[in-house]
Design a protein around this motif. Structure first.
Motif, PDB file in Angstrom:
ATOM      1  N   GLU A 196     -58.533  66.893 -25.512  1.00  0.00           N
ATOM      2  CA  GLU A 196     -57.447  66.328 -24.488  1.00  0.00           C
ATOM      3  C   GLU A 196     -56.543  67.833 -24.086  1.00  0.00           C
TER       4      GLU A 196
ATOM      5  N   LYS B 125     -62.614  56.963 -23.549  1.00  0.00           N
ATOM      6  CA  LYS B 125     -61.380  56.563 -23.895  1.00  0.00           C
ATOM      7  C   LYS B 125     -60.164  56.202 -22.783  1.00  0.00           C
ATOM      8  N   LYS B 126     -60.587  57.004 -21.807  1.00  0.00           N
ATOM      9  CA  LYS B 126     -59.748  56.709 -20.327  1.00  0.00           C
ATOM     10  C   LYS B 126     -59.834  55.566 -20.062  1.00  0.00           C
ATOM     11  N   GLU B 127     -60.943  55.191 -20.063  1.00  0.00           N
ATOM     12  CA  GLU B 127     -61.534  53.655 -19.324  1.00  0.00           C
ATOM     13  C   GLU B 127     -61.327  52.673 -20.239  1.00  0.00           C
ATOM     14  N   LYS B 128     -61.302  52.331 -21.560  1.00  0.00           N
ATOM     15  CA  LYS B 128     -61.310  51.901 -22.909  1.00  0.00           C
ATOM     16  C   LYS B 128     -59.909  51.682 -23.545  1.00  0.00           C
ATOM     17  N   GLY B 129     -59.573  52.373 -23.400  1.00  0.00           N
ATOM     18  CA  GLY B 129     -58.994  53.021 -24.783  1.00  0.00           C
ATOM     19  C   GLY B 129     -58.713  53.245 -25.960  1.00  0.00           C
ATOM     20  N   VAL B 130     -60.311  52.685 -26.540  1.00  0.00           N
ATOM     21  CA  VAL B 130     -60.525  53.045 -27.833  1.00  0.00           C
ATOM     22  C   VAL B 130     -61.976  54.310 -27.049  1.00  0.00           C
TER      23      VAL B 130
ATOM     24  N   THR C 160     -66.447  44.021 -27.908  1.00  0.00           N
ATOM     25  CA  THR C 160     -65.968  44.587 -26.737  1.00  0.00           C
ATOM     26  C   THR C 160     -67.456  44.285 -26.007  1.00  0.00           C
TER      27      THR C 160
ATOM     28  N   ASP D 283     -61.377  60.494 -11.988  1.00  0.00           N
ATOM     29  CA  ASP D 283     -61.755  58.869 -12.529  1.00  0.00           C
ATOM     30  C   ASP D 283     -62.387  58.003 -12.016  1.00  0.00           C
TER      31      ASP D 283
ATOM     32  N   ASN E  13     -63.996  61.637 -23.741  1.00  0.00           N
ATOM     33  CA  ASN E  13     -62.948  61.568 -23.002  1.00  0.00           C
ATOM     34  C   ASN E  13     -62.312  60.137 -21.712  1.00  0.00           C
TER      35      ASN E  13
ATOM     36  N   TYR F 249     -65.100  50.552 -29.822  1.00  0.00           N
ATOM     37  CA  TYR F 249     -65.543  49.407 -28.917  1.00  0.00           C
ATOM     38  C   TYR F 249     -66.469  49.100 -29.235  1.00  0.00           C
TER      39      TYR F 249
END
Length: 413
Positions: free
Chosen positions: A279, A393-398, A408, A350, A390, A403
């Motif tokens: 990050e 995490k950006k796409e799915k939040g976890v 999910t 992205d 990275n 996940y």
């Protein structure tokens, strides 16, 4: 003399460094890299030859001068083709463009020691080059008359310099249209200004000769080296120039950090620690200059881009860059970038990582009992484990383990 040797050594080192790097660079436009490498290598040869001339070594000069002569005749054409290739986003030389190298071919014929040809007087050639430079070389130095070198090289330089400026003006790339967000235009204007300065400075001895002012060969060598080093220092403070075009290390149409954290597939790294390591603080970026694209044209471009990306699965290529996509759909790179950023709503990196994550989610249930998560991520187009976590995490939040523990299922990009 020590100052001269030091400056020449440092300058030759950097010119040779850029030449070799561009010659073997795997990123960027191969055509453009080779042309720019030839330009830098020609400049390296010019400075190195000047040092050999200064030393007075006839044997070394007979090899170096003849070796680099064809490259001197090719350099103006390489520069023009680099400029026009940059403007038109070309990736290979056409058969018609190869005609620009006819003078270089003549130079090769000129320097070859043909059977029965006259033996060259390198003592006289060395003396004339040391005293007056190649612009006033009257001694025979090859198959053709002496003015092939003394008049041919500067004539080619002036002609191609005019052609370069004509190409820039024709495609409306003047200074008043260059902005800080358009790094490509800034680079090409910067390069053309630098080339114009050095090429015109190389003709100064003609003016001095006309004014009966004595020539100081060492002064020209030192001044050229100093100016090259000053320009290099300037480029170091312009990362889009230094890393984007001289070292060809970054695709500046993406927002992903230039370096990825290498992670060995055999190392067991926990996901939270890995995420903390990659990050970085967010950096504010300037808004892109609005392009003259109608809403209908923008929508058509977006549809075409998505169709090619999805049907051909270009996102599975780990080294995919925006220039590859733009070339495939045959639209300008800045148009492609504008559509992705403003119509689709994501930056290029992205956006393709979103496709890769969804591909990973489709493959994971099918292959999780056969290969590792990292292996599936690599098949999905991710270069490294760090980039994958990275992006996920950006796409799915976890993170992936969280996940899947939640049961999910993946959604659409």
């Amino acid at each position: 003399m020590q100052l001269l040797n030091f400056l020449v050594s440092i300058t030759c080192f950097f010119l040779l460094l850029f030449s070799v790097h561009l010659l073997f660079a795997k990123k960027g436009n191969k055509r453009q890299n080779l042309l720019l490498a030839s330009i830098f290598f020609a400049r390296f040869g010019q400075i190195f030859t000047s040092l050999v001339i200064k030393s007075g070594s006839e044997h070394a000069l007979s090899l170096i001068f003849q070796l680099f002569s064809p490259l001197y005749f090719a350099a103006p054409a390489c520069f023009y083709l680099y400029i026009t290739g940059f403007i038109h986003n070309r990736h290979r030389l056409t058969k018609l463009e190869l005609l620009h190298f006819l003078p270089a071919l003549l130079a090769i014929i000129h320097v070859i020691p043909w059977p029965g040809s006259k033996i060259l007087n390198w003592t006289l050639i060395t003396a004339q080059l040391r005293d007056s430079g190649y612009l006033f070389l009257t001694a025979e130095n090859g198959l053709f008359p002496a003015y092939f070198q003394s008049a041919g090289r500067p004539l080619l330089t002036v002609i191609y310099l005019i052609l370069c400026w004509h190409a820039i003006l024709k495609f409306k790339m003047k200074d008043d249209q260059v902005n800080h967000d358009d790094h490509g235009r800034s680079w090409i204007i910067f390069l053309l200004k630098v080339a114009t300065f050095f090429q015109l400075a190389g003709l100064i001895p003609i003016v001095l000769k006309f004014l009966n002012i004595p020539l100081h060969h060492s002064f020209f060598i030192i001044s050229n080296c100093i100016m090259l080093l000053v320009i290099l220092m300037y480029a170091l403070h312009r990362p889009h120039i230094f890393y984007g075009y001289l070292l060809v290390a970054i695709d500046w149409d993406t927002k992903e950090p230039p370096a990825e954290m290498p992670v060995s597939s055999q190392e067991k790294v926990t996901e939270p620690l890995l995420l903390m390591a990659i990050e970085r603080p967010k950096v504010k970026t300037h808004r892109q200059k609005k392009l003259n694209l109608s809403p209908a044209q923008t929508a058509n471009y977006a549809l075409l881009i998505k169709e090619v990306m999805e049907s051909e699965q270009m996102y599975l290529q780990p080294g995919l860059q925006i220039i590859d996509l733009a070339t495939r759909v045959n639209i300008p790179v800045h148009h492609c970038s504008h559509v992705i950023n403003n119509y689709i709503g994501k930056n290029f990196r992205d956006w393709i990582n979103g496709y890769r994550v969804e591909y990973f989610l489709r493959q994971y249930p099918l292959q999780s009992d056969k290969i590792t998560i990292e292996a599936i991520a690599h098949e999905s187009g991710f270069k490294s484990q760090a980039t994958f976590y990275n992006a996920f995490k950006k796409e799915k939040g976890v993170m992936p383990t969280v996940y899947f523990s939640q049961g999910t299922t993946g959604g659409a990009v």
